[in-house]
Design an enzyme around this catalytic site. Structure first.
Site, mmCIF file in Angstrom:
data_model
loop_
_atom_site.group_PDB
_atom_site.id
_atom_site.type_symbol
_atom_site.label_atom_id
_atom_site.label_comp_id
_atom_site.label_asym_id
_atom_site.label_seq_id
_atom_site.Cartn_x
_atom_site.Cartn_y
_atom_site.Cartn_z
ATOM 1 N N GLU A 25 20.739 2.049 24.048
ATOM 2 C CA GLU A 25 21.224 0.699 23.733
ATOM 3 C C GLU A 25 22.585 0.538 24.399
ATOM 4 O OE1 GLU A 25 21.711 0.541 19.423
ATOM 5 O OE2 GLU A 25 23.121 2.208 19.438
ATOM 6 N N ASN A 78 0.829 -1.222 0.000
ATOM 7 C CA ASN A 78 0.000 0.000 0.000
ATOM 8 C C ASN A 78 0.858 1.265 0.000
ATOM 9 O OD1 ASN A 78 1.005 -0.101 2.568
ATOM 10 N ND2 ASN A 78 -0.904 0.474 3.592
ATOM 11 N N SER A 119 13.467 -1.043 20.812
ATOM 12 C CA SER A 119 12.642 0.040 20.247
ATOM 13 C C SER A 119 11.223 -0.488 20.147
ATOM 14 C CB SER A 119 13.134 0.436 18.847
ATOM 15 O OG SER A 119 12.740 -0.541 17.891
ATOM 16 N N VAL A 134 20.460 -5.474 7.046
ATOM 17 C CA VAL A 134 20.829 -5.902 5.697
ATOM 18 C C VAL A 134 21.545 -4.748 4.994
ATOM 19 C CG1 VAL A 134 19.907 -6.743 3.489
ATOM 20 C CG2 VAL A 134 18.748 -7.333 5.631
ATOM 21 N N THR A 188 29.007 8.350 10.876
ATOM 22 C CA THR A 188 28.316 8.686 12.125
ATOM 23 C C THR A 188 28.229 7.469 13.045
ATOM 24 O OG1 THR A 188 26.223 8.167 11.024
ATOM 25 C CG2 THR A 188 26.877 10.489 11.053
ATOM 26 N N VAL A 189 29.315 7.187 13.728
ATOM 27 C CA VAL A 189 29.286 6.115 14.736
ATOM 28 C C VAL A 189 28.522 6.637 15.946
ATOM 29 C CG1 VAL A 189 30.714 4.818 16.352
ATOM 30 C CG2 VAL A 189 31.416 5.034 13.956
ATOM 31 N N THR A 248 13.228 -10.117 13.574
ATOM 32 C CA THR A 248 14.487 -9.380 13.660
ATOM 33 C C THR A 248 15.346 -9.912 14.803
ATOM 34 O OG1 THR A 248 15.449 -7.219 14.166
ATOM 35 C CG2 THR A 248 13.239 -7.582 14.967
ATOM 36 N N ARG A 295 24.039 3.537 5.072
ATOM 37 C CA ARG A 295 24.280 4.930 5.468
ATOM 38 C C ARG A 295 25.766 5.285 5.389
ATOM 39 N NH1 ARG A 295 21.676 8.239 8.474
ATOM 40 N NH2 ARG A 295 22.957 8.389 10.353
ATOM 41 N N TYR A 308 9.473 -0.513 17.425
ATOM 42 C CA TYR A 308 9.459 -1.329 16.201
ATOM 43 C C TYR A 308 9.877 -2.766 16.520
ATOM 44 C CZ TYR A 308 11.850 -3.857 12.596
ATOM 45 O OH TYR A 308 12.302 -4.885 11.811
ATOM 46 N N HIS A 309 11.024 -2.917 17.208
ATOM 47 C CA HIS A 309 11.490 -4.272 17.516
ATOM 48 C C HIS A 309 10.489 -4.993 18.425
ATOM 49 C CE1 HIS A 309 15.424 -2.460 16.250
ATOM 50 N NE2 HIS A 309 15.630 -3.662 15.762
ATOM 51 N N LYS A 338 7.792 -6.784 16.651
ATOM 52 C CA LYS A 338 8.223 -8.086 16.107
ATOM 53 C C LYS A 338 8.164 -9.167 17.194
ATOM 54 C CE LYS A 338 9.742 -6.736 11.877
ATOM 55 N NZ LYS A 338 9.713 -7.409 10.588
ATOM 56 N N ASP A 377 -3.878 -2.874 1.114
ATOM 57 C CA ASP A 377 -3.435 -2.690 2.497
ATOM 58 C C ASP A 377 -3.598 -4.006 3.266
ATOM 59 O OD1 ASP A 377 -3.020 -1.946 5.107
ATOM 60 O OD2 ASP A 377 -4.437 -0.262 5.074
#
Ligand code: USQ
Length: 387
Positions: free
Chosen positions: A328, A32, A179, A211, A253-254, A144, A241, A181-182, A185, A74
């Protein structure tokens, strides 16, 4: 096989749909455009524009003769899912239809709610569409590695044998996501496990690490078939990135101490893993969990590798630690098992200087499109408390 790819327009979904079609399977790809929409809303457009799903499928067909049937719809809408599953009667469904960004899920209430609702409802509908319309279908669900967090013990592949007061049993390996998001999962896994126990679904849950990659054998037929490639702080994963930063001349950007260690894999290995899972289905009533990555690196090690790849291409790349916007552990034990996919036949493509160098070459073709403002972190895990 008759295969539906949910989230078929995504970074992984589109290459997966092409791969299965190229192998001679009948493939439907539904999306979607949620990720495209969220990227627009957060000023996080990818490095180069991709044709929409319908156009991509037409280009793929004209270039290769293979067919991906696009469906713009959707997965959180039950009617859409039920009618698609009734029409297709899939043998396999690959479920990628989730909001994939940890930072997006941590921006605030609205993005957190959207992540929670989208991801859980898509999974719930997938389960029920299978139960009602294709009960023998093998669900391949993308989970994940972040579900496990970074515990101070070895991470097993999904399950843990526990001895307690003289008795033994097997449980889902403890989850501790970093997070929202995680966490969705984690909740997906529990939902699947419940329905596997109850109704004997057959499910593979793949715990995948970050990935990297831009090239697959199908995408390489035509630049317009390339997967969408994010380098921003919200949708870009760390290796992709860093490569863009190297080309843009921005120090890598570490975040924080850079000792954060994760399991990484090449996009081509994701495709191998999904194919291996599809070709080797679990039994009904089995929740098979496999850890999907090929190598572990700390962020500091990744940065050093990108510096080296840059050197091989004549680029002088610097590294600069920036305050970590996430909560983290920056130094931790990390030793996850990952032999199940190797046992099925996975042949890893390691992250060599040449592999990264070829990615740098691709990124350089689009160097004029890099928007520097999208690179430094814009989302913090630390919440400003509103009145
Ligand atoms: N990191 C940096 N600098 C950056 C970006 C990231 O140091 O510029 C660090 C992060 O703090 C983190 C690590 O690199 O410690 C990985 O970050 P990431 O953004 O590549 O990955 P993450 O947010 O964890 O999420 C990505 C995908 C997600 C997938 C997950 C696998 O977006 O969909 O589930 O990788 S895993 O990380 O194993 O949970």
């Amino acid at each position: 096989m008759r295969i539906i790819v949910l989230g078929g327009d995504g970074y992984l979904g589109w290459p997966t749909a092409m791969r299965f079609a190229a192998r001679g399977h009948e493939v439907w790809a539904i999306d979607n455009y949620l990720r495209r929409q969220m990227a627009l809303e957060t000023c996080s457009e990818p490095l180069f524009p991709s044709p929409n799903l319908i156009d991509r499928a037409a280009i793929f067909h004209s270039v290769t003769g293979h067919t991906v049937r696009p469906v713009v719809g959707d997965c959180t809408d039950p009617a859409t899912m039920f009618s698609l599953f009734a029409e297709v009667r899939p043998n396999v469904v690959v479920h990628y239809a989730e909001q994939p960004s940890a930072p997006y899920s941590m921006m605030g209430f609205d993005t957190a709610r959207r992540t929670l609702r989208n991801n859980l409802e898509a999974t719930f509908n997938t389960i029920w569409a299978c139960l009602e319309r294709a009960p023998d279908c093998h669900i391949i669900k993308l989970g994940t590695m972040g579900e496990y967090g970074t515990p101070n013990i070895d991470i097993e592949e999904g399950w843990l044998d526990v001895s307690h007061k003289g008795r033994k049993d097997r449980f889902l390996f403890p989850r501790a996501a970093g997070s929202l998001y995680h966490t969705t999962k984690v909740l997906d896994t529990d939902l699947l496990w419940f329905y596997v126990r109850l109704y004997r679904l057959r499910v593979t849950d793949l715990m995948q690490g970050p990935v990297y990659g831009i090239s697959t054998s199908e995408a390489d037929h035509d630049r317009r078939l390339m997967p969408n490639f994010h380098y921003d702080d919200i949708f870009g994963t760390v290796v992709n990135r860093f490569l863009v930063q190297a080309v843009a001349g921005i120090p890598l950007t570490v975040y924080g101490g850079g000792g954060q260690t994760r399991g990484y894999l090449n996009l081509n290995d994701t495709l191998q893993c999904i194919e291996l899972a599809a070709d080797n289905p679990p039994q009904p009533g089995e929740l098979r969990i496999m850890n999907q990555f090929t190598e572990t690196f700390s962020v500091n090690e990744l940065a050093e590798r990108v510096v080296e790849a840059g050197r091989s291409r004549g680029l002088k790349v610097a590294i600069r630690a920036v305050p970590n916007p996430r909560q983290e552990k920056e130094h931790h034990y990390y030793n996850p098992a990952h032999s199940a996919l190797i046992d099925l036949g996975l042949q890893p493509n390691p992250m060599t200087t040449e592999v990264l160098g070829e990615m740098l070459d691709r990124v350089r073709e689009h160097a004029d499109r890099i928007v520097v403002d999208r690179i430094l972190p814009r989302v913090s895990w630390n919440r400003e408390v509103s009145a």
